[in-house]
Design a protein around this motif. Structure first.
Motif, short mmCIF file in Angstrom:
data_model
loop_
_atom_site.label_atom_id
_atom_site.label_comp_id
_atom_site.label_asym_id
_atom_site.label_seq_id
_atom_site.Cartn_x
_atom_site.Cartn_y
_atom_site.Cartn_z
N LEU A 127 20.19 1.40 19.10
CA LEU A 127 19.34 0.90 20.19
C LEU A 127 19.46 1.93 21.31
N SER A 128 19.08 1.58 22.50
CA SER A 128 19.20 2.51 23.63
C SER A 128 20.59 2.46 24.23
N ASN A 129 20.96 3.48 24.97
CA ASN A 129 22.19 3.58 25.74
C ASN A 129 23.47 3.48 24.90
N GLY A 130 23.44 3.97 23.66
CA GLY A 130 24.64 4.00 22.84
C GLY A 130 25.00 2.67 22.19
N PHE A 131 24.11 1.70 22.20
CA PHE A 131 24.36 0.42 21.56
C PHE A 131 23.68 0.39 20.19
N ASN A 139 20.56 -14.26 9.35
CA ASN A 139 20.49 -14.38 10.80
C ASN A 139 21.79 -13.98 11.49
N ASP A 140 22.72 -13.41 10.72
CA ASP A 140 24.03 -13.03 11.27
C ASP A 140 23.93 -11.62 11.84
N ASN A 141 23.58 -11.52 13.13
CA ASN A 141 23.41 -10.23 13.80
C ASN A 141 24.34 -10.13 14.99
N GLY A 142 24.56 -8.90 15.44
CA GLY A 142 25.37 -8.66 16.63
C GLY A 142 24.99 -7.34 17.25
N ILE A 143 25.60 -7.05 18.37
CA ILE A 143 25.39 -5.78 19.06
C ILE A 143 26.73 -5.08 19.11
N GLY A 144 26.72 -3.78 18.80
CA GLY A 144 27.97 -3.02 18.78
C GLY A 144 27.86 -1.73 19.54
N HIS A 145 29.02 -1.18 19.89
CA HIS A 145 29.09 0.14 20.53
C HIS A 145 30.46 0.75 20.27
#
Length: 172
Positions: A127-131, A139-145
């Protein structure tokens, strides 16, 4: 014309030297010291597994210098130190932390997360900004960095508990 130019330079030099002569230097009246204490604990289990726990403390001490009030107006004044104010920052890491491995594909990564409860494979897309969006399937999603230590931090929403769960995976 030459006289006017010389006069202008003399006035400019005189003005700037008077400004610098008027400036005051301020010195800090605080005394700082910083100390880092690292403890590494190794525990061997009955089946030969070794667990490493690393505890780190950053200790900051602040002591103020106080001048004696009886020495006011004297050139050489005596000073004393006030009691120290101590701050302790603690951090702890363990080799028992969940781990990850990643393989680059054309669109992002395919990552495998190694946990005690079982391994999970997921698609990770930038995604943007290093994410990154982390899809464990369905439906098992998350956001990582990634953090500065190359750990991968995944944040996901748990609808049953109505809260965000943060999981940190160490690089394999």
């Amino acid at each position: 014309m030459k006289t006017l130019q010389t006069l202008f330079i003399i006035i400019l030099l005189g003005y700037t030297s008077s400004i610098f002569a008027q400036s005051e230097e301020t010195k800090s009246t605080e005394n700082f010291s910083k100390e880092t204490v690292t403890k590494i604990i190794r525990i061997k289990g009955p089946n030969g597994e070794e667990k490493v726990i690393k505890k780190q403390e950053v200790i900051t001490k602040k002591g103020k210098i106080k001048l004696n009030p009886g020495d006011e107006g004297k050139t050489n004044q005596s000073a004393s130190y006030a009691d120290e104010e101590v701050q302790v920052q603690k951090s702890q890491s363990s080799s028992d932390m969940d781990r990850y491995s990643k393989i680059s594909d054309g669109k992002g990564y395919v990552m495998t997360f190694f946990k005690k409860s079982g391994n999970k494979t997921s698609k990770v897309r930038p995604l943007s900004n290093g994410f990154y969006i982390v899809n464990f399937g369905g439906n098992d999603n998350g956001i990582g960095h990634f953090d500065a230590d190359k750990n991968f931090i995944v944040e996901s929403y748990d609808a049953n508990m109505d809260q965000v769960i943060t999981t940190i995976y160490k690089s394999n």
